[in-house]
Scaffold this active site. Structure first.
Site, mmCIF file in Angstrom:
data_model
loop_
_atom_site.group_PDB
_atom_site.id
_atom_site.type_symbol
_atom_site.label_atom_id
_atom_site.label_comp_id
_atom_site.label_asym_id
_atom_site.label_seq_id
_atom_site.Cartn_x
_atom_site.Cartn_y
_atom_site.Cartn_z
ATOM 1 N N ARG A 234 0.862 -1.186 0.000
ATOM 2 C CA ARG A 234 0.000 0.000 0.000
ATOM 3 C C ARG A 234 0.893 1.230 0.000
ATOM 4 N NH1 ARG A 234 -3.321 -2.833 -1.538
ATOM 5 N NH2 ARG A 234 -5.419 -3.268 -0.787
ATOM 6 N N ASP A 258 4.245 -0.517 -7.019
ATOM 7 C CA ASP A 258 2.966 -0.819 -7.683
ATOM 8 C C ASP A 258 1.846 -0.016 -7.030
ATOM 9 O OD1 ASP A 258 1.357 -2.390 -9.561
ATOM 10 O OD2 ASP A 258 0.493 -3.308 -7.754
ATOM 11 N N GLU A 263 -2.552 7.482 -4.977
ATOM 12 C CA GLU A 263 -2.878 6.832 -6.252
ATOM 13 C C GLU A 263 -4.343 6.972 -6.657
ATOM 14 O OE1 GLU A 263 -1.831 2.706 -5.158
ATOM 15 O OE2 GLU A 263 -3.940 2.198 -5.420
HETATM 16 P P1 NAI Z 1 -1.563 -11.229 5.126
HETATM 17 O O1 NAI Z 1 -2.601 -10.757 6.080
HETATM 18 O O2 NAI Z 1 -1.519 -12.680 4.754
HETATM 19 O O3 NAI Z 1 -0.096 -10.833 5.660
HETATM 20 C C1 NAI Z 1 0.216 -9.595 6.225
HETATM 21 C C2 NAI Z 1 1.348 -9.818 7.209
HETATM 22 O O4 NAI Z 1 1.764 -8.547 7.695
HETATM 23 C C3 NAI Z 1 0.932 -10.666 8.417
HETATM 24 O O5 NAI Z 1 1.838 -11.727 8.608
HETATM 25 C C4 NAI Z 1 0.985 -9.669 9.572
HETATM 26 O O6 NAI Z 1 1.365 -10.283 10.817
HETATM 27 C C5 NAI Z 1 2.057 -8.720 9.070
HETATM 28 N N1 NAI Z 1 2.090 -7.459 9.805
HETATM 29 C C6 NAI Z 1 1.113 -6.870 10.538
HETATM 30 N N2 NAI Z 1 1.563 -5.748 11.122
HETATM 31 C C7 NAI Z 1 2.874 -5.633 10.754
HETATM 32 C C8 NAI Z 1 3.893 -4.696 11.046
HETATM 33 N N3 NAI Z 1 3.669 -3.652 11.872
HETATM 34 N N4 NAI Z 1 5.114 -4.877 10.488
HETATM 35 C C9 NAI Z 1 5.360 -5.928 9.681
HETATM 36 N N5 NAI Z 1 4.421 -6.869 9.380
HETATM 37 C C10 NAI Z 1 3.203 -6.713 9.905
HETATM 38 O O7 NAI Z 1 -1.737 -10.313 3.836
HETATM 39 P P2 NAI Z 1 -1.256 -10.609 2.350
HETATM 40 O O8 NAI Z 1 -2.307 -11.341 1.612
HETATM 41 O O9 NAI Z 1 0.120 -11.183 2.386
HETATM 42 O O10 NAI Z 1 -1.219 -9.126 1.755
HETATM 43 C C11 NAI Z 1 -0.312 -8.155 2.254
HETATM 44 C C12 NAI Z 1 -0.710 -6.801 1.721
HETATM 45 O O11 NAI Z 1 -0.501 -6.769 0.316
HETATM 46 C C13 NAI Z 1 -2.193 -6.436 1.876
HETATM 47 O O12 NAI Z 1 -2.449 -5.885 3.161
HETATM 48 C C14 NAI Z 1 -2.412 -5.443 0.789
HETATM 49 O O13 NAI Z 1 -2.202 -4.154 1.316
HETATM 50 C C15 NAI Z 1 -1.327 -5.756 -0.230
HETATM 51 N N6 NAI Z 1 -1.868 -6.228 -1.504
HETATM 52 C C16 NAI Z 1 -1.525 -5.552 -2.653
HETATM 53 C C17 NAI Z 1 -2.012 -5.970 -3.880
HETATM 54 C C18 NAI Z 1 -1.627 -5.300 -5.169
HETATM 55 O O14 NAI Z 1 -2.254 -5.556 -6.207
HETATM 56 N N7 NAI Z 1 -0.620 -4.462 -5.199
HETATM 57 C C19 NAI Z 1 -2.945 -7.099 -3.967
HETATM 58 C C20 NAI Z 1 -3.180 -7.771 -2.713
HETATM 59 C C21 NAI Z 1 -2.676 -7.321 -1.530
#
Ligand code: NAI
Length: 335
Positions: A234, A258, A263
């Site tokens: 994000r 990305d 945005e």
């Molecule tokens: P997820 O929920 O599986 O993983 C997120 C991880 O971040 C978790 O392990 C969590 O413990 C960790 N986290 C929480 N607070 C944190 C902190 N302060 N510091 C470091 N890590 C922390 O989510 P997923 O599916 O892996 O997606 C991650 C992010 O990717 C989403 O939140 C979304 O913003 C972004 N995303 C971007 C897309 C794109 O098209 N560019 C598409 C899908 C997701």
């Protein structure tokens, strides 16, 4: 159930209509983004379906609720654009697509890395011009480099697996350790150790108060000179102005994005005939060592099929049980 689908593009409609054969919801496709000004378009719709740049702030949610909306079905994993507290107050439940294709985002992230390192974007343009000189295209081996992964959830884990395959050392920061990553040899360290010791830093944590501008001037100061910084998560994880300073000084050697903090006014639209008004974004475009894509990391056929199916299944589940297993809980933003 009647659902108003905001921010619809032709590809959204194609995949949602196909998936809806199994659900038979009454979908109405709307091109505008949800804002407090467009919320009235959803009058009489018990469900609305939103994407990443729809702005479900307190005012928009109040307007939706007063016009009969009880359920927001997000076509995304991230939910930072929804005021969950307001949703709770106005009795609107919010569900997301927790997992659709971590591979799509992880593979795109690595695509950005390879593009930057081997300057494939510049090589492509040169060869089309009949310029086969290699000056300026010098890259480095990714093998043996240290990759720091911030957030080792679903996407971060896939990135770890891919980079393990490249022969990289893997560091990570995440308040919750992922045993699968530990098995791969990922070492969990503090954010400052990660910043100080990584050649390549890649962000895969959600945007929440604790992660807003996690990459700021202080973090950049700790990084290795010439670091590669990748953000497919994000935009607001990064303080863009601080990153621009880092690029100008050479501290940041490569930047792959990305996502971008502002945005919402740019991405997903064809603005090629307009003058870009965002000077910060325009400055980013001037660097030869910056590659930006417009929030397309998720954009694979596999991901769109899964997003459409889960989005509509969430609406079906809410219609039948008044609850949803993929509901976003208020605790999710407190971390
Ligand atoms: P997820 O929920 O599986 O993983 C997120 C991880 O971040 C978790 O392990 C969590 O413990 C960790 N986290 C929480 N607070 C944190 C902190 N302060 N510091 C470091 N890590 C922390 O989510 P997923 O599916 O892996 O997606 C991650 C992010 O990717 C989403 O939140 C979304 O913003 C972004 N995303 C971007 C897309 C794109 O098209 N560019 C598409 C899908 C997701």
């Amino acid at each position: 159930m009647k659902a108003a689908v905001f921010s619809t593009k032709t590809y959204d409609r194609e995949f949602l209509e196909l998936a809806n054969n199994a659900h038979q919801h009454e979908l109405v496709f709307l091109e505008p983004r949800l804002t407090r000004d467009t919320a009235a378009l959803a009058e009489g719709f018990p469900a609305v379906c939103l994407f990443v740049n729809d702005q479900a702030d307190q005012v928009a949610i109040q307007k939706l609720a007063e016009a009969g909306t009880r359920f927001i079905s997000l076509r995304s994993a991230g939910f930072n654009n929804v005021d969950l507290k307001a949703a709770g107050r106005f009795g609107v439940k919010v569900a997301r697509v927790p997992a659709y294709s971590p591979y799509a985002v992880a593979e795109h992230t690595v695509g950005l890395l390879l593009t930057l390192n081997r300057k494939i974007n510049r090589a492509y343009a040169r060869v089309r011009e009949g310029n086969f000189a290699l000056d300026g295209l010098l890259g480095f081996d990714i093998h043996g480099k240290t990759v720091g992964i911030v957030g080792t959830g679903k996407i971060g884990e896939v990135v770890a697996r891919i980079m393990y395959g490249f022969g990289c050392d893997l560091l990570a920061y995440d308040p919750v350790t992922n045993p699968q990553c530990e098995k791969l040899g990922v070492r969990y360290v503090s954010p400052s150790d990660l910043f100080a010791n990584s050649d390549i830093i890649t962000l895969h944590c959600p945007l929440m108060p604790a992660t807003h501008h996690i990459i700021d001037a202080e973090a950049i100061a700790r990084m290795k000179s010439g670091v590669v910084l990748l953000n497919t998560s994000r935009g607001a994880l990064i303080d863009t102005q601080a990153v621009i300073e880092g690029l100008k000084s050479g501290k940041i050697g490569y930047l792959g994005l990305d996502v971008y903090e502002e945005e919402a006014d740019l991405f997903f639209e064809d603005l090629s005939n307009q003058v870009i008004q965002d000077d910060v974004f325009a400055r980013l475009l001037t660097f030869p060592n910056v590659v930006i894509t417009g929030h397309q990391a998720y954009f694979t056929r596999n991901a769109l099929e899964k997003i459409a199916d889960t989005t509509l299944s969430n609406i079906t589940e809410f219609e039948q049980t008044n609850s949803c297993a993929n509901e976003v809980q208020i605790e999710d933003i407190k971390r």
